[in-house]
Enzyme design. Structure first.
Site, PDB file in Angstrom:
ATOM      1  N   ASP A  67       0.833  -1.195   0.000  1.00 27.17           N
ATOM      2  CA  ASP A  67       0.000   0.000   0.000  1.00 27.17           C
ATOM      3  C   ASP A  67       0.871   1.249   0.000  1.00 27.17           C
ATOM      4  O   ASP A  67       2.085   1.177   0.224  1.00 27.17           O
ATOM      5  CB  ASP A  67      -0.953   0.012   1.213  1.00 27.17           C
ATOM      6  CG  ASP A  67      -0.293  -0.493   2.490  1.00 27.17           C
ATOM      7  OD1 ASP A  67       0.886  -0.149   2.732  1.00 27.17           O
ATOM      8  OD2 ASP A  67      -0.937  -1.227   3.251  1.00 27.17           O
ATOM      9  N   ASP A 136      -8.587  -3.774  14.414  1.00 20.86           N
ATOM     10  CA  ASP A 136      -9.941  -3.985  13.907  1.00 20.86           C
ATOM     11  C   ASP A 136      -9.994  -5.073  12.838  1.00 20.86           C
ATOM     12  O   ASP A 136     -11.021  -5.270  12.195  1.00 20.86           O
ATOM     13  CB  ASP A 136     -10.527  -2.679  13.357  1.00 20.86           C
ATOM     14  CG  ASP A 136      -9.681  -2.081  12.238  1.00 20.86           C
ATOM     15  OD1 ASP A 136      -8.662  -2.707  11.857  1.00 20.86           O
ATOM     16  OD2 ASP A 136     -10.025  -0.990  11.753  1.00 20.86           O
ATOM     17  N   HIS A 138      -8.073  -5.207  10.026  1.00 20.49           N
ATOM     18  CA  HIS A 138      -7.760  -4.813   8.650  1.00 20.49           C
ATOM     19  C   HIS A 138      -6.420  -5.381   8.206  1.00 20.49           C
ATOM     20  O   HIS A 138      -5.523  -5.596   9.012  1.00 20.49           O
ATOM     21  CB  HIS A 138      -7.802  -3.285   8.479  1.00 20.49           C
ATOM     22  CG  HIS A 138      -6.652  -2.540   9.061  1.00 20.49           C
ATOM     23  ND1 HIS A 138      -6.738  -1.788  10.202  1.00 20.49           N
ATOM     24  CD2 HIS A 138      -5.361  -2.411   8.647  1.00 20.49           C
ATOM     25  CE1 HIS A 138      -5.576  -1.227  10.459  1.00 20.49           C
ATOM     26  NE2 HIS A 138      -4.719  -1.591   9.538  1.00 20.49           N
ATOM     27  N   GLU A 143     -10.087  -1.550   5.364  1.00 19.99           N
ATOM     28  CA  GLU A 143     -10.752  -1.355   6.641  1.00 19.99           C
ATOM     29  C   GLU A 143     -11.980  -2.263   6.736  1.00 19.99           C
ATOM     30  O   GLU A 143     -12.430  -2.830   5.733  1.00 19.99           O
ATOM     31  CB  GLU A 143     -11.167   0.117   6.786  1.00 19.99           C
ATOM     32  CG  GLU A 143     -10.021   1.117   6.676  1.00 19.99           C
ATOM     33  CD  GLU A 143      -9.173   1.206   7.942  1.00 19.99           C
ATOM     34  OE1 GLU A 143      -9.330   0.350   8.835  1.00 19.99           O
ATOM     35  OE2 GLU A 143      -8.340   2.125   8.033  1.00 19.99           O
TER      36      GLU A 143
END
Length: 261
Positions: A67, A136, A138, A143
């Site tokens: 990314d 979370d 991800h 996300e």
């Protein structure tokens, strides 16, 4: 999915680095997908030590980026391209000519995302993709509630992610970009081997949801359950919420030595 519980981050880094070294011995021009952040640093340090000792040759290896921030110049010290040059390419002696990454400064970000997705396929696909995991669940910057079939695309960072990443920008959240280009979950799943490293109690809930929960977009990393060769390497703290932890320890302890991860 194979779950390997290790004593600490250094042990996990050594285990994964040896798997990467083994791949490079079999396929010297392997395309290695790498991640940024503090979690994978023990992997890169262990692999660098192997290169310097002559245990593995990275002269033909290729590196692919997971990314990138949108809008940061490529030479900005906190662009992920710059981070990877410092932490991966430089130490491993790999030049930029062997590097694949998206253009976060492109005027047409969507076109740049699609171009990178195509480039990965044209390069023969990623042989081994390293992954971290957020609290979370991800992976990359996919996300919660990202499509499990998503491709490389632009994503808007959550406020919590920007707060978490502010530590890399002198603690100033205003310097943290709002957008990134990230490989999609569908793109990530095309790598031949996925290796996720997670350490610390703060990752325990996300690890449990990834390994033992349902496959659901609310926990993007749970998509690893769909992959034919996914390895989750975790320390004892990150394994603390797993119901099947003893089973995972038993299966790994009794695994044939030749099989690797």
């Amino acid at each position: 999915m194979e779950v390997v519980i290790v004593p600490d981050a250094a042990s996990g880094g050594e285990l994964i680095a040896e798997a990467m070294a083994g791949l490079l011995r079999r396929k010297p021009d392997a395309l290695l997908g790498v991640a940024t952040g503090s979690t994978p640093l023990p992997i890169y340090q262990a692999l660098t030590a192997k290169v310097r000792s002559g245990a593995v040759d990275t002269s033909r290896a290729r590196i692919a980026q997971l990314d990138e921030y949108v809008g940061l110049p490529a030479d900005h010290p906190e662009s992920y391209r710059s981070v990877l040059r410092r932490e991966v390419l430089g130490p491993l002696g790999i030049g930029m000519e062997a590097f694949l990454g998206p253009d976060g400064t492109a005027k047409d970000v969507q076109a740049a995302s699609e171009a990178y997705d195509r480039a990965l396929g044209e390069a023969g696909g990623v042989d081994l993709q390293l992954l971290g995991i957020g609290t979370d669940g991800h992976i990359g910057f996919n996300e919660p509630c990202s499509s499990l079939a998503s491709r490389t695309r632009i994503k808007t960072l959550t406020e919590q992610t920007r707060i978490d990443n502010a530590r890399f920008f002198d603690g100033d959240i205003e310097q943290v970009p709002h957008h990134v280009i990230t490989q999609g979950i569908g793109t990530i799943l095309e790598a031949r081997h996925l290796v996720l490293l997670a350490t610390g109690e703060g990752k325990a809930d996300a690890v449990a949801a990834t390994v033992e929960g349902p496959v659901a977009a609310v926990c993007p990393a749970s998509a690893l359950q769909l992959h034919p060769h996914a390895t989750v390497v975790i320390d004892e703290a990150a394994a603390s919420k797993l119901k099947l932890a003893d089973y995972f320890r038993h299966t790994y302890a009794n695994k044939p030595d030749w099989q690797g991860i």
